[in-house]
Design a protein around this motif. Structure first.
Motif, PDB file in Angstrom:
ATOM      1  N   ASN A  38     -18.379 -32.115  36.870  1.00  0.00           N
ATOM      2  CA  ASN A  38     -18.519 -33.555  37.136  1.00  0.00           C
ATOM      3  C   ASN A  38     -17.166 -34.212  37.422  1.00  0.00           C
ATOM      4  O   ASN A  38     -16.989 -35.416  37.196  1.00  0.00           O
ATOM      5  N   TRP A  68     -25.137 -28.776  51.911  1.00  0.00           N
ATOM      6  CA  TRP A  68     -24.543 -30.102  52.134  1.00  0.00           C
ATOM      7  C   TRP A  68     -25.394 -30.927  53.090  1.00  0.00           C
ATOM      8  O   TRP A  68     -25.043 -32.065  53.389  1.00  0.00           O
ATOM      9  N   ARG A 128     -25.446 -37.086  55.674  1.00  0.00           N
ATOM     10  CA  ARG A 128     -25.262 -37.767  54.398  1.00  0.00           C
ATOM     11  C   ARG A 128     -23.899 -37.385  53.826  1.00  0.00           C
ATOM     12  O   ARG A 128     -23.365 -36.318  54.102  1.00  0.00           O
ATOM     13  N   THR A 129     -23.364 -38.291  53.034  1.00  0.00           N
ATOM     14  CA  THR A 129     -22.035 -38.086  52.469  1.00  0.00           C
ATOM     15  C   THR A 129     -22.084 -37.772  50.981  1.00  0.00           C
ATOM     16  O   THR A 129     -21.044 -37.543  50.368  1.00  0.00           O
ATOM     17  N   ASP A 130     -23.285 -37.760  50.400  1.00  0.00           N
ATOM     18  CA  ASP A 130     -23.427 -37.422  48.986  1.00  0.00           C
ATOM     19  C   ASP A 130     -24.178 -36.107  48.862  1.00  0.00           C
ATOM     20  O   ASP A 130     -24.518 -35.472  49.865  1.00  0.00           O
ATOM     21  N   SER A 131     -24.418 -35.682  47.626  1.00  0.00           N
ATOM     22  CA  SER A 131     -25.097 -34.412  47.386  1.00  0.00           C
ATOM     23  C   SER A 131     -26.074 -34.553  46.236  1.00  0.00           C
ATOM     24  O   SER A 131     -25.716 -35.100  45.187  1.00  0.00           O
ATOM     25  N   TYR A 170     -24.415 -32.417  43.226  1.00  0.00           N
ATOM     26  CA  TYR A 170     -23.208 -32.848  42.509  1.00  0.00           C
ATOM     27  C   TYR A 170     -22.994 -34.341  42.720  1.00  0.00           C
ATOM     28  O   TYR A 170     -22.479 -34.759  43.762  1.00  0.00           O
ATOM     29  N   PRO A 171     -23.365 -35.176  41.762  1.00  0.00           N
ATOM     30  CA  PRO A 171     -23.214 -36.625  41.924  1.00  0.00           C
ATOM     31  C   PRO A 171     -21.770 -37.077  42.122  1.00  0.00           C
ATOM     32  O   PRO A 171     -21.531 -38.146  42.689  1.00  0.00           O
ATOM     33  N   SER A 172     -20.805 -36.278  41.679  1.00  0.00           N
ATOM     34  CA  SER A 172     -19.396 -36.676  41.784  1.00  0.00           C
ATOM     35  C   SER A 172     -18.768 -36.299  43.115  1.00  0.00           C
ATOM     36  O   SER A 172     -17.578 -36.522  43.335  1.00  0.00           O
ATOM     37  N   ARG A 196     -18.231 -36.240  47.290  1.00  0.00           N
ATOM     38  CA  ARG A 196     -18.338 -37.014  48.532  1.00  0.00           C
ATOM     39  C   ARG A 196     -17.965 -36.104  49.693  1.00  0.00           C
ATOM     40  O   ARG A 196     -16.975 -35.372  49.638  1.00  0.00           O
TER      41      ARG A 196
END
Length: 486
Positions: free
Chosen positions: A427, A442, A446-449, A452-454, A456
């Motif tokens: 994290n 990935w 989109r730029t998130d995952s 893994y919430p942490s 970018r």
């Protein structure tokens, strides 16, 4: 004589190879060129440059031989000289316009260059030449997914599968498109087709862990979880082990080597084994099959990060080393493992990795310290390039050591390597510098995952060009530094 040709090549006697190849070429006259038999040897021993030299020298005496043009182009493509590879293939195809192997290599070369529309046009030529072969349609589907249209790719894969439903590689590629589009439950089910390809598991399929349901009783059952591919996959799927333990399973992780200490600290792990003989188990499950097993459960993504923690003593060691650094502390990874003896991973690594020099625009950021998290041959670039990077990685002999260093950093910036997964599983904030045509995990646009919430994602807009990505990283690190300063 072919065996003696291979022996001469491996011994480094290139003059003898030339003599034998000329003789064999005259004797055979037709079919594959004798040097083509050396391609697997050159690949597995990373001797591509030597085989290219032999090919070019023979081609000087036989410039009309398309086989040498095509072999040279294949080697140039693998080594990253894509423009020259394309030129040779076009010359060969002018002489043999419908030669399917040359067209296939050309489509691969264009794909490696990120020229997806051009690659697709070549594949459509191949499809027209042999419409009964579903391979071209499947490859068009791959290119379509690579260019970002995963839903159309899925439709194309389904058409190809109707023609040949029992083709394992095609079904595996289809599963990757499904996962890339976010159709996880169906994607993981299809992903099991990989077991029909060599190298995934030698354990009996009859004892593969079934899907997790309320009726499945794992109390007291020994579940052997095995490493199947890279370290990143293992880090990603360790998240499922606490859930197995909650159901009463006795979990042994097998094959973790430099990850052993980290794996042993994951909640629910009973024992960790590296090497040795196969232990007793009721069920076995490669890490990559764990999401399939949990796909229809209440926890399809496993437990949330952090599910990996640094060793407290090792972390304290690095905390003492970094105590006087009050800057924003950034961990850097600019290159993956090239795996030059495996052609597909070697070519993928050329797309995902960069040189340390590419990151130079970052190094004048104020109030920012950079720490290398790089391992492997790319660490040599630290000596060649005058950069303000602090290298403590000689002290990191295992992934557990690396985790302890990461624990004391503020943020990790990395290309697509196992360090991304390790930091994400802890994290820790991560900036992923990602390539065009990224790994399925990935996803796209989109730029998130979801894993893994942490994390970018900063992705290339043009293949092989990292300038936009590095500029975005610089801006984000500047903002982080200002926040830390305030």
């Amino acid at each position: 004589m072919q065996a003696r040709l291979s022996e001469a090549f491996l011994s480094g006697d290139l003059e003898k190879c030339l003599e034998m190849a000329r003789t064999l070429a005259v004797v055979s006259g037709i079919g594959p060129h004798p040097l083509e038999t050396l391609l697997p040897v050159a690949e597995s021993h990373d001797r591509r440059a030597e085989l290219l030299d032999l090919t070019d020298r023979l081609a000087q005496a036989a410039p009309q031989d398309c086989r040498l043009l095509e072999l040279g182009a294949t080697l140039l493509m693998q080594l990253g000289f894509l423009d020259e590879a394309e030129s040779r293939l076009n010359d060969a195809l002018q002489r043999r316009p419908g030669h399917l192997p040359a067209l296939s290599t050309l489509s691969c070369t264009l794909t490696q260059a990120g020229r997806f529309a051009d690659a697709c046009a070549v594949l459509k030529r191949m499809q027209a030449l042999d419409p009964r072969d579903p391979s071209a349609l499947s490859n068009i589907a791959y290119i379509t997914a690579a260019s970002g249209d995963v839903h159309e790719a899925i439709n194309l894969y389904r058409q190809a599968i109707q023609i040949k439903p029992d083709h394992p590689q095609m079904r595996l590629n289809y599963s990757i498109a499904l996962l890339k589009a976010g159709y996880f439950q169906q994607g993981w089910s299809e992903h099991e087709w990989r077991f029909r390809l060599p190298g995934h598991t030698s354990l009996p399929m009859a004892q593969l862990l079934p899907n997790i349901t309320e009726k499945l009783d794992l109390r007291g059952k020994h579940v052997l979880v095995t490493q199947e591919e890279g370290y990143g996959d293992t880090f990603m799927y360790l998240r499922y082990l606490p859930l197995l333990a909650q159901r009463g399973a006795i979990i042994r992780v097998w094959g973790a080597d430099i990850m052993s200490d980290l794996c042993a600290r994951v909640e629910g792990v009973d024992t960790v084994q590296s090497g040795g003989t196969t232990p007793y188990y009721d069920y076995h499950c490669p890490f990559i099959s764990l999401p399939r097993a949990f796909a229809a459960s209440p926890n399809p993504f496993g437990v949330n990060p952090p599910y990996i923690a640094a060793d407290l003593v090792k972390s304290a060691h690095f905390a003492a080393r970094l105590r006087d650094d009050h800057n924003l502390k950034v961990g850097l990874v600019w290159s993956g493992a090239p795996r030059r003896d495996q052609t597909e991973p070697f070519m993928l690594d050329q797309r995902r990795s960069m040189t340390l020099e590419t990151l130079r625009p970052l190094f004048d950021l104020p109030k920012t310290s950079f720490y290398s998290l790089q391992k492997g041959t790319a660490t040599g670039q630290l000596d060649e390039s005058k950069t303000p990077i602090i290298d403590l990685m000689p002290e990191c002999l295992t992934m557990d050591d690396t985790a302890a260093l990461i624990d004391n950093l503020d943020i990790v910036v990395s290309v697509d390597t196992s360090v991304v997964h390790l930091a994400g599983a802890m994290n820790k904030p991560v900036l992923l510098m990602d390539r065009v045509n990224p790994c399925w995990r990935w996803m796209t646009d989109r730029t998130d995952s979801p894993w893994y919430p942490s994390l970018r994602i900063l992705r290339q807009t043009r293949a092989w060009d990292w300038s936009d990505v590095v500029s975005s990283v610089r801006a984000l690190l500047h903002d982080e530094s200002e926040r830390k300063k305030s």
